[in-house]
Design a protein around this motif. Structure first.
Motif: not given
Lengths: 200, 306
Positions: B47-58
């Motif tokens: 996992p990356s610290a650059y990831s958003t915590d928004a819910k991914p699309n399917t």
């Protein structure tokens, strides 16, 4: 041959054409409810409604040349074609402002002013409102020759509709060019030199 | 005011469920084809610290709604036609102003750096958006490997040209192959990703397999797919959309709610998968990555350099 077709068509009630005109709408509603409209239902519904409107608009324009050139008489159904087109144009605009723009009226209005293709579509809608309102027999009688002059607005309305359709594409597709060619052909057939052309 | 309604958890297919469904389908397909199929190997990624915590699309949304005009104009065309694309063998030609030019085999490219999962917001110039869990590594790592020369200022990238497998390339409209480019400092930014996977698996072909760029603060068309060539240059490279329609698609293509596309506003966007009545949400400057990337454009007039 064409006589037999016209004879058969005479037995088709006009309400059947109205009913058939609702089938694409039922199909869109069915697809939406059944989850078959695709990943982006908003655009799919909006585009499908617009495309169906285009079918009926172009279909309405084809009635006169078909009768003159091929002898096919669909004139009884022209009002139904026009009003069905009007229904789909209205639903298309409704899908845009409600589903697509999310009722952001200010942004929609700003878009309208800045984007010619939206403006073209909206003007086309505005032009066919009086046509729809005067599509009843009483109006035809009351307006007399003025009715014909008023309904000449069909031509700029359909032309604006087709330009609206082409202009929203990033690159005009083959299908886009086919619609443009259909419109151009139907308009050219009305030029004075070709207005007498007959095959039958 | 936007009446944005976030999808509830009930609207989202849990990842385990769709993976199970996919493996059932894949298993059924494999069973038909071979009698029994090997399990598909997943990609492991940190996992990356650059990831958003928004819910991914399917996965279905991400893989069935694509602009990949090499396969057709319709958003469903890539999923329909990309199956014919040969992605193995694959190599990337790296050249121009670099110390170590050459043709790099895909397996070699993928050994450049450890794979990470980066859940990025993705904003299309058409004013829709998604959230996508990419797997890849920073482009900077690959560029460092090939040793950019001091004169290098830009990175030009090119998509595969193979009309016999890409029906869209047999149609006109665009001067194929698709080309894109970045300024070298943009290319070296840690957010700029070379992606080879999605949702824990290899990248699907319609999403730009086997190797694509992801530049999350720019409109989607900058994120060139199915890369075969990377060239470092001193001059700004030609880019497909700018060449086609310079008034509408600039070289920078930064997500900017204040600079409209000539034909529509960029002030808001529709989140794919949010539902029919979800409305629009406001678009964020640099797609929400302003803290990380705004500094790249200090002193640049973003209205002119759109």
């Amino acid at each position: 041959m064409i006589g037999a077709v016209n004879g058969a068509l005479r037995r088709v009630p006009v309400w059947a054409v109205y009913l058939a005109g609702l089938l694409p709408l039922c199909w869109i509603i069915w697809l939406t409810l059944a989850g078959g409209i695709g990943v982006d239902p908003v655009k799919a519904i909006e585009h499908r409604l617009g495309k169906v409107a285009l079918w009926f608009l172009i279909g309405g324009l084809a009635v006169t040349p078909l009768r003159r050139i091929a002898g096919l008489n669909l004139i009884r159904f022209r009002r139904a074609l026009g009003l069905t087109a009007f229904l789909y144009v209205c639903l298309h605009a409704l899908a845009w402002i409600w589903f697509d723009m999310g009722l952001l009226w200010a942004q929609a209005a700003a878009d309208l002013v800045k984007r010619p293709y939206l403006l073209f579509g909206m003007v086309a809608l505005a032009l066919i409102v009086p046509l729809a309102l005067t599509s009843n027999t009483a109006s035809v009688r009351r307006l007399g020759p003025a009715w014909r002059r008023l309904h000449w607005l069909t031509y700029p309305a359909v032309a604006l509709g087709v330009v609206h359709y082409l202009w929203q594409m990033k690159v005009i597709s083959t299908e886009g060019w086919l619609w443009a060619a259909a419109l151009a052909g139907l308009l050219v057939l009305r030029l004075p030199g070709l207005a007498r052309l007959r095959l039958v | 005011m936007s009446k944005t309604k976030s999808p509830s958890w009930a609207d989202v297919t849990p990842r385990a469920d769709f993976l199970r469904r996919r493996s059932l389908i894949a298993g059924a397909g494999a069973a038909l084809a071979f009698g029994a199929g090997p399990a598909r190997a997943g990609l492991s990624a940190a996992p990356s610290a650059y990831s958003t915590d928004a819910k991914p699309n399917t996965l279905e949304e991400i893989t069935s709604y694509n602009n990949f005009y090499e396969f057709g104009w319709d958003k469903g065309d890539p999923a329909k036609y990309a199956g014919a694309l040969t992605t193995d063998p694959w190599s990337v030609e790296i050249g121009g102003l670099v110390g170590r030019p050459g043709r790099y085999d895909l397996a070699d490219v993928l050994k450049t750096a450890p794979l990470e999962e980066r859940i990025y917001r993705f904003r299309c110039v058409e004013a829709w958006s998604m959230v996508i869990p990419w797997i890849g590594f920073p482009l900077a790592a690959l560029l460092a490997r090939v040793e950019p020369q001091p004169g290098a200022k830009y990175v030009a990238l090119e998509t595969l040209l193979r009309p016999e497998e890409m029906p869209g390339q047999r149609a006109g409209g665009i001067d194929w192959p698709y080309v894109e480019g970045l300024r070298l400092d943009e290319a070296m930014h840690p957010l700029t990703l070379l992606a080879s996977g999605l949702y824990g698996e290899e990248l699907p072909k319609q999403n730009g397999a086997p190797l694509r760029l992801v530049v999350p603060w720019k409109y989607g068309f900058k994120s060139i797919k199915s890369i075969v060539k990377i060239t470092l240059t001193a001059e700004e490279p030609r880019t497909t959309w700018k060449a086609l329609q310079p008034r509408e698609y600039g070289f920078y293509a930064n997500v900017n709610p204040e600079v409209d596309h000539p034909r529509w506003s960029q002030a808001s966007e529709r989140r794919i998968g949010a539902g029919l009545l979800a409305g629009r949400e406001p678009t964020l400057m640099f797609n929400g990555y302003a803290d990380e990337v705004a500094g790249l454009y200090a002193g640049l007039d973003l209205r002119k350099n759109y």
